[in-house]
Design a protein around this motif. Structure first.
Motif, mmCIF file in Angstrom:
data_model
loop_
_atom_site.group_PDB
_atom_site.id
_atom_site.type_symbol
_atom_site.label_atom_id
_atom_site.label_comp_id
_atom_site.label_asym_id
_atom_site.label_seq_id
_atom_site.Cartn_x
_atom_site.Cartn_y
_atom_site.Cartn_z
ATOM 1 N N SER A 1 1.217 -4.247 -10.545
ATOM 2 C CA SER A 1 1.109 -5.325 -9.558
ATOM 3 C C SER A 1 -0.229 -5.256 -8.839
ATOM 4 N N ALA A 2 -0.626 -4.053 -8.434
ATOM 5 C CA ALA A 2 -1.927 -3.882 -7.781
ATOM 6 C C ALA A 2 -3.063 -4.284 -8.720
ATOM 7 N N PHE A 3 -2.902 -3.989 -10.001
ATOM 8 C CA PHE A 3 -3.931 -4.334 -10.988
ATOM 9 C C PHE A 3 -4.212 -5.831 -10.981
ATOM 10 N N LEU B 1 -6.338 2.128 -4.942
ATOM 11 C CA LEU B 1 -5.280 3.056 -5.343
ATOM 12 C C LEU B 1 -5.404 4.385 -4.606
ATOM 13 N N LEU B 2 -6.619 4.845 -4.410
ATOM 14 C CA LEU B 2 -6.810 6.071 -3.637
ATOM 15 C C LEU B 2 -6.432 5.861 -2.177
ATOM 16 N N GLY C 1 -4.016 -19.111 -10.568
ATOM 17 C CA GLY C 1 -2.619 -19.345 -10.924
ATOM 18 C C GLY C 1 -2.107 -18.400 -11.992
ATOM 19 N N PRO C 2 -2.790 -18.315 -13.149
ATOM 20 C CA PRO C 2 -2.319 -17.396 -14.192
ATOM 21 C C PRO C 2 -2.309 -15.935 -13.757
ATOM 22 N N LEU C 3 -3.315 -15.498 -12.999
ATOM 23 C CA LEU C 3 -3.353 -14.093 -12.574
ATOM 24 C C LEU C 3 -2.168 -13.770 -11.667
ATOM 25 N N LEU C 4 -1.837 -14.684 -10.759
ATOM 26 C CA LEU C 4 -0.676 -14.479 -9.901
ATOM 27 C C LEU C 4 0.613 -14.503 -10.712
ATOM 28 N N ALA C 5 0.661 -15.369 -11.722
ATOM 29 C CA ALA C 5 1.852 -15.435 -12.577
ATOM 30 C C ALA C 5 2.012 -14.160 -13.396
ATOM 31 N N TYR C 6 0.903 -13.612 -13.891
ATOM 32 C CA TYR C 6 0.968 -12.367 -14.653
ATOM 33 C C TYR C 6 1.539 -11.242 -13.788
ATOM 34 N N GLU C 7 1.154 -11.224 -12.513
ATOM 35 C CA GLU C 7 1.660 -10.197 -11.608
ATOM 36 C C GLU C 7 3.171 -10.294 -11.470
ATOM 37 N N VAL C 8 3.679 -11.510 -11.333
ATOM 38 C CA VAL C 8 5.119 -11.702 -11.180
ATOM 39 C C VAL C 8 5.852 -11.337 -12.470
ATOM 40 N N LEU C 9 5.350 -11.821 -13.590
ATOM 41 C CA LEU C 9 6.054 -11.652 -14.867
ATOM 42 C C LEU C 9 6.021 -10.213 -15.379
ATOM 43 N N THR C 10 4.901 -9.528 -15.210
ATOM 44 C CA THR C 10 4.762 -8.191 -15.793
ATOM 45 C C THR C 10 5.069 -7.070 -14.824
ATOM 46 N N ALA C 11 5.007 -7.323 -13.533
ATOM 47 C CA ALA C 11 5.144 -6.235 -12.557
ATOM 48 C C ALA C 11 6.332 -6.428 -11.626
ATOM 49 N N PHE C 12 6.398 -7.556 -10.944
ATOM 50 C CA PHE C 12 7.420 -7.725 -9.919
ATOM 51 C C PHE C 12 8.830 -7.672 -10.499
ATOM 52 N N PHE C 13 9.068 -8.389 -11.592
ATOM 53 C CA PHE C 13 10.400 -8.366 -12.211
ATOM 54 C C PHE C 13 10.785 -6.954 -12.635
ATOM 55 N N LEU C 14 9.818 -6.210 -13.164
ATOM 56 C CA LEU C 14 10.071 -4.831 -13.585
ATOM 57 C C LEU C 14 10.455 -3.961 -12.391
ATOM 58 N N GLU C 15 9.682 -4.071 -11.307
ATOM 59 C CA GLU C 15 9.973 -3.285 -10.099
ATOM 60 C C GLU C 15 11.354 -3.634 -9.546
ATOM 61 N N THR D 1 0.822 -1.200 0.000
ATOM 62 C CA THR D 1 0.000 0.000 0.000
ATOM 63 C C THR D 1 0.861 1.258 0.000
ATOM 64 N N ILE D 2 1.979 1.210 0.695
ATOM 65 C CA ILE D 2 2.899 2.355 0.689
ATOM 66 C C ILE D 2 3.710 2.394 -0.597
ATOM 67 N N SER D 3 4.263 1.259 -1.008
ATOM 68 C CA SER D 3 5.163 1.271 -2.163
ATOM 69 C C SER D 3 4.442 1.661 -3.461
ATOM 70 N N ILE D 4 3.153 1.324 -3.580
ATOM 71 C CA ILE D 4 2.415 1.655 -4.803
ATOM 72 C C ILE D 4 2.436 3.155 -5.058
#
Length: 467
Positions: free
Chosen positions: A143-145, A189-190, A96-110, A27-30
């Motif tokens: 990642s939040a998305f 997000l708010l 499973g896929p939704l959690l994987a999408y978070e890792v692949l598209t967001a976490f690695f980037l961050e 919540t803070i890092s976002i």
């Protein structure tokens, strides 16, 4: 203390403890990533060193927050296998896929760009460093998305069919953009923005009270206060829309939030009560007649479903009822404090008139982590309000639970709680330690010198040698 609790309840408490601790840090890092980007862009545009000083101070807190968010998130994933195996067995084709999408598209980037943010400014161009900050900010939001897409699907599932007892996707678009997702994403997000706004304002006010009143501190203080004052009205409006969506798709949760036991027209807004589930009534109720019908149905005589329509399929009322009021009450307090501080720091005021009052600075310090209080209360409304369902209408929490013996869960729960308590204390202590020992070299605020570009740190042209 836990000897009398069964394995199912202990598993629920353990997951609640894990997610409560974990959600504090994303919540803070976002939103803090976007505040860092704002500081960086202001520095690039103006060349004023205090903006970079603010960036360098808050990027340390961002890195600490990001690390704790990653570590606490790992423990939650373990519990899908240990305490809730039925969850992945039944809806793993979607989760499973939704959690994987978070890792692949967001976490690695961050994770990748964070290294450039922390250690790369003297090794890459100013533009590339700014782009890295932008990518980290975008990654946290992405990642939040994905996480909220999954959580929202669990609240209002869509775009799937059940085949041999397992959920299979028929439309990924409907899975992701399920009926509650847009409202939940905006609301979260708010909430993140407000949490960071009060964190920045509170820590800056703490430094201000310690006579650290340079341009960096004042810039951070005004950023936090103005951001909070801007976002809280938006959050109130977004919360209202989210409530209407809940009324349509999760009426049992809404009835628990409002303390409505019987379906009726002209429902009052309950300000205070002690919900009694055995008697199915509110004791010591203080209410405003017909107000709930007005804001829920936009009619004084509008009908609202009560808990009597969901016998055996509604959440525990008291926790949802009180968590909702804590969230709303904290939001109203945020509104009052941020607007009052904004008035004191209003841009049109000049000289000594444009300054905080010491009592208001102390209030901002006291509310440094007010966003966490509202956030946790709101999250409890969301998660407890979904009970007894883990996935609404598809899977109950009881059906997903494992057969791990209660003593084992009690042991790990005790260890988790002890560790989390220590980490929370350590995190807050480190944040205030950094504020106390911050060394800066900016000019005193109010002299006019703080707006003078620093020739050494002014952004360089691409490929130009650094001073």
């Amino acid at each position: 203390m836990m000897d009398g609790l069964d394995a199912f309840l202990l598993a629920r408490i353990q997951f609640a403890a894990n997610i409560t601790f974990h959600i504090l840090f994303p919540t803070i890092s976002i939103s803090l990533a976007w505040v860092l980007l704002f500081f960086k862009l202001r520095f690039v545009k103006t060349g004023q060193q205090h903006w970079m000083d603010a960036y360098q101070f808050w990027v340390k807190i961002f890195a600490l927050t990001f690390a704790l968010g990653v570590v606490s998130g790992i423990t939650m994933s373990f519990q899908f296998g240990t305490n809730w195996p039925g969850y992945m067995e039944k809806v793993g084709n979607i989760a499973g896929p939704l959690l994987a999408y978070e890792v692949l598209t967001a976490f690695f980037l961050e994770a990748t760009m964070l290294g450039v943010m922390l250690f790369g400014r003297e090794r890459v161009s100013e533009t590339l460093h700014t782009v890295a900050t932008l990518l980290v900010a975008g990654g946290t939001t992405l990642s939040a998305f994905w996480i909220l897409a999954l959580n929202s699907w669990m609240q209002t599932p869509a775009g799937f069919e059940m085949i041999n007892g397992q959920a299979h996707v028929t439309s990924w678009f409907e899975v992701i953009f399920n009926p509650s997702f847009p409202y939940r994403l905006v609301h979260m997000l708010l909430a993140s923005g407000l949490t960071v706004a009060f964190l920045v304002a509170g820590i800056s006010a703490y430094r201000w009270l310690r006579n650290d009143r340079g341009a960096e501190v004042m810039a951070s203080l005004k950023t936090g206060v103005y951001l909070a004052a801007f976002l809280i009205p938006l959050q109130i409006v977004a919360g209202d829309f989210h409530g209407l969506n809940t009324l349509e798709h999760q009426p049992a949760k809404l009835a628990a939030m409002e303390g409505i036991w019987k379906t009726e027209k002209g429902v009052p807004a309950v300000l205070f009560a002690l919900p009694d589930e055995k008697a199915k009534e509110n004791r010591y109720e203080i209410a405003i007649p017909k107000l709930a019908s007005l804001y829920l149905t936009h009619s004084l005589d509008g009908e609202v479903k009560g808990l009597d329509q969901f016998e055996g399929k509604h959440p525990p009322v008291a926790p949802v009822f009180w968590a909702f009021r804590i969230m709303v009450g904290m939001g109203l307090l945020m509104l009052a404090v941020s607007w009052a501080a904004t008035w004191q720091l209003a841009p049109w005021k000049k000289g000594t008139e444009r300054n905080l009052r010491p009592w208001h600075a102390k209030l901002l310090v006291a509310m440094t982590f007010a966003g966490w209080v509202a956030l946790i209360a709101g999250w409890y409304v969301t998660e407890i309000g979904r009970q007894p369902w883990l996935v609404t209408g598809v899977l109950t929490a009881a059906d997903a639970a494992s057969k791990v013996p209660a003593p084992r869960i009690a042991l790990t729960l005790s260890l988790y709680l002890t560790l989390y308590a220590a980490l929370i204390v350590a995190y807050i202590s480190v944040v205030f330690y950094l504020a106390r020992h911050r060394k800066h070299a900016d000019k005193p605020f109010g002299t006019g010198l703080e707006d003078t570009p620093n020739p050494v740190t002014y952004p360089q042209q691409e490929g130009a040698p650094r001073a």
